[in-house]
Scaffold this motif. Structure first.
Motif, PDB file in Angstrom:
ATOM      1  N   GLU A 525      17.885  17.767 -33.316  1.00 19.32           N
ATOM      2  CA  GLU A 525      18.985  17.527 -34.256  1.00 19.32           C
ATOM      3  C   GLU A 525      18.464  17.363 -35.678  1.00 19.32           C
ATOM      4  O   GLU A 525      19.074  17.847 -36.639  1.00 19.32           O
ATOM      5  CB  GLU A 525      19.772  16.286 -33.831  1.00 19.32           C
ATOM      6  N   ARG A 526      17.317  16.703 -35.836  1.00 16.13           N
ATOM      7  CA  ARG A 526      16.721  16.579 -37.173  1.00 16.13           C
ATOM      8  C   ARG A 526      16.354  17.952 -37.730  1.00 16.13           C
ATOM      9  O   ARG A 526      16.530  18.227 -38.922  1.00 16.13           O
ATOM     10  CB  ARG A 526      15.471  15.698 -37.116  1.00 16.13           C
ATOM     11  N   VAL A 529      19.461  19.725 -38.895  1.00 13.27           N
ATOM     12  CA  VAL A 529      19.917  19.191 -40.184  1.00 13.27           C
ATOM     13  C   VAL A 529      19.046  19.740 -41.314  1.00 13.27           C
ATOM     14  O   VAL A 529      19.546  20.091 -42.393  1.00 13.27           O
ATOM     15  CB  VAL A 529      19.900  17.648 -40.171  1.00 13.27           C
ATOM     16  N   HIS A 604      27.070  14.645 -39.485  1.00 14.40           N
ATOM     17  CA  HIS A 604      25.990  13.783 -39.968  1.00 14.40           C
ATOM     18  C   HIS A 604      26.355  13.040 -41.256  1.00 14.40           C
ATOM     19  O   HIS A 604      25.478  12.550 -41.952  1.00 14.40           O
ATOM     20  CB  HIS A 604      24.722  14.617 -40.164  1.00 14.40           C
TER      21      HIS A 604
END
Length: 632
Positions: A525-526, A529, A604
């Protein structure tokens, strides 16, 4: 000048063996006979430091060390945190000379570990440095902390004496408003409570442009137009007439009232409104002063000096910005006036401020040198992102260190503010905050080592691919010779670092990065992003493909450019996004990319696409309208 230094005579050995490899076996097989000792009258920051030492040693090894006060008898094995009576009892002689307010000493003496400083915040800094440098702990962001697991901890000889290369270290990122992150990374903050010193905030309620805040036009313009600037024979509410005596007294009255809210704050801003128009006052009195001084800063600095005289116990800061950048002739800042130099706003981040040969860079260096002949009380306001396009890739990592070194070492300026993106989002905000914090503490730090450590720690096995992405983009912006400004439209770099062929290469790196951590949901997920700025660039560059080819499917050249962006052409001239890594196939349209981008931003908490006023929703609406009109 204070310079960062770390004399480490030996390194930590995190090992499962006994003390064969070092002098100080802190933990052995999950057990320790050490205690943490603080003074009986230790302040809250020293108490916090001791608590953090115990917390992280336990997290690393499982050993729980008791925290003791120095009114108990000294024992044979202690971690002495801060100044305490046990130092004398144990015959430990360590000096804090030259450490200043923020520096610290970490030293092993016989069977003891000593962390000492002149100020309590220095003690806390020392503990966090010990945890990072000697236990291998990392705080990469306010919510990502890594802790190695070792059954035993053995320390070799340590003598680590550090003082900061920049005395006042200020960053503008959301993570830096987290108290623990701020303390761990040894940062100051102009508009947050001073959680390090345990007192009130250092800067008062005003830290930037202040005229409209102290004398708002909606309150005063109708009744006192003479308070405001004269332009083309008319009073306008944009700026103040700085030579009007009645306005000055009203300003002082309101300013004093504001100070009552934060009576202990030491620094207050008196600065012109942020306005690009040449709307400073042109009345006869103001014009006479400015003509003699050779700059509109003549009236501004005269006014600021008068304010400073009324508040001699405060530091009055004013900004050398826009029309007020040129140092005035014949006027010197008062003893308690700080000049906030904002000149880097106009400079390219693709090259070092110190060596760039553009007219803007030469003018900036000349002005800074002239300011330094007038005062040493200078704060640099630097800019490290693209403010109108916060989500656009901004390849300036290669100039962060040389620019900080130019100010801290070349010009001996010890107050730096690096303005990034305070809102969630933007390009690599966690990496930028982390790297900048390390460089402000030690401008000579090993940037490659720090960056690789972060990328591999924060993004795991995806780190090397993201490093390749960053390096290719930096090489490309330098090669293009197109200036990289903090107010650039992405389309400016269509033939530079955002060229279609390069976007394809960037996507290849991110495809590999996502594949490398596909089985680690949090890390994946990082990485996703981190890819959002690249997707933003693809959306923007799709417009340029359309513009340059008139229609995206008009000819083979148009289709090739579309494919280079990571799109494939479909019937009707529509452009389709092709990125398997986000679950799309080659038949999905560019609007799917927009939907994915917007959805990820909202997931986010990313709302701002620009410093102002573009939001994710307005970007979505505008792009959709453009697509409906142009992609037909």
């Amino acid at each position: 000048m204070l310079v960062a230094s770390a004399v480490i005579t030996a390194v930590l050995l995190l090992t499962d063996s006994c003390d064969t490899y070092g002098q100080l076996p802190l933990v052995k097989n999950g057990q320790s006979n050490y205690s943490i000792v603080i003074s009986v009258d230790a302040g809250p920051l020293v108490v916090k430091a001791a608590s953090e030492m115990d917390k992280y040693i336990k997290a690393v090894s499982g050993a729980d060390l008791p925290v003791m006060r120095d009114n108990a008898a000294a024992s044979g094995k202690e971690i002495l945190v801060g100044n305490s009576a046990h130092l004398k009892q144990l015959g430990i002689n360590v000096s804090t000379s030259g450490l200043g307010d923020d520096g610290f000493l970490i030293q092993t003496v016989n069977n003891h570990l000593v962390i000492i400083a002149n100020k309590d915040k220095g003690v806390l800094y020392g503990v966090y440095t010990f945890l990072e440098s000697y236990l291998g702990c990392r705080m990469y962001s306010s919510d990502v902390v890594t802790i190695p697991k070792k059954n035993s901890i053995t320390l070799a000889n340590i003598k680590d004496r550090e003082v900061p290369g920049v005395q006042y270290r200020d960053l503008y990122y959301s993570d830096t408003y987290d108290e623990t992150y701020m303390n761990w990374q040894k940062l100051d903050h102009f508009d947050a409570p001073d959680k390090i010193a345990g007192t009130s905030r250092l800067w008062g309620e005003i830290w930037s442009s202040s005229f409209s805040y102290v004398l708002p036009a909606k309150t005063y313009f109708q009744s006192h137009p003479e308070y405001f600037s004269l332009n083309n024979g008319k009073r306008t509410p944009d700026q103040l007439c700085l030579t009007d005596d009645n306005m000055f007294e009203e300003y002082v009255k309101n300013f004093a009232a504001l100070m009552k809210r934060y009576p202990d704050s030491k620094v207050w801003s008196v600065a012109a409104n942020d306005n690009l128009k040449e709307n400073y006052c042109h009345c006869d009195r103001c014009e006479a002063i400015n003509k003699k001084a050779g700059s509109p800063m003549g009236t501004l600095l005269t006014f600021v000096n008068k304010i400073a005289a009324r508040f001699p116990d405060k530091t009055i800061a004013t900004q050398a910005y826009l029309h007020y950048e040129e140092p005035p002739q014949g006027i010197t800042p008062a003893r308690n006036v700080m000049i906030v130099e904002c000149g880097p706003y106009y400079l390219s981040r693709a090259e070092s401020y110190a060596t760039a040969q553009s007219n803007e860079a030469k003018t900036f260096r000349r002005r800074l040198d002239e300011w330094l002949t007038l005062t040493k009380n200078i704060r640099i306001w630097d800019y490290v992102t693209d403010f109108p396009y916060l989500m656009c890739p901004f390849p300036n990592f290669h100039t962060l260190q040389p620019n900080i070194k130019y100010f801290a070492e070349n010009k001996n300026i010890n107050n730096l503010f690096e303005q990034g993106n305070i809102a969630p989002g933007g390009e690599f905000p966690e990496l930028r905050a982390y790297l900048l914090a390390k460089l402000l503490w030690n401008p000579d730090a090993d940037v490659d080592k720090i960056m690789n450590d972060f990328l591999n720690g924060y993004y795991g096995q995806a780190g090397p691919y993201i490093r390749q992405y960053i390096d290719l983009m930096a090489t490309s912006v330098v090669k293009s010779n197109i200036p990289l400004l903090s107010q650039d439209h992405p389309h400016k770099h269509y033939k530079g670092y955002l060229a279609p062929a390069l976007l394809k290469s960037y996507n290849d790196f991110f495809d590999k990065a996502e594949s490398a951590v596909a089985n680690q949901p949090d890390v994946l997920e990082r990485v996703k992003v981190a890819r959002l700025p690249l997707m933003y660039a693809m959306l923007e560059m799709s417009k340029m493909v359309q513009i340059s080819q008139k229609t995206l499917a008009a000819n083979n050249s148009g289709n090739n450019n579309a494919r280079a962006l990571g799109f494939s052409s479909a019937g009707g001239g529509q452009v389709n996004f092709n990125a398997r890594s986000v679950g799309y196939n080659s038949d999905e349209s560019i609007m799917k990319l927009l939907d994915y981008f917007v959805g990820m931003c909202k997931k986010h908490g990313i709302q701002k696409m620009a410093e102002y006023p573009t939001t994710v929703d307005s970007f979505n609406k505008d792009f959709t309208k453009y697509a409906n009109e142009k992609f037909k």
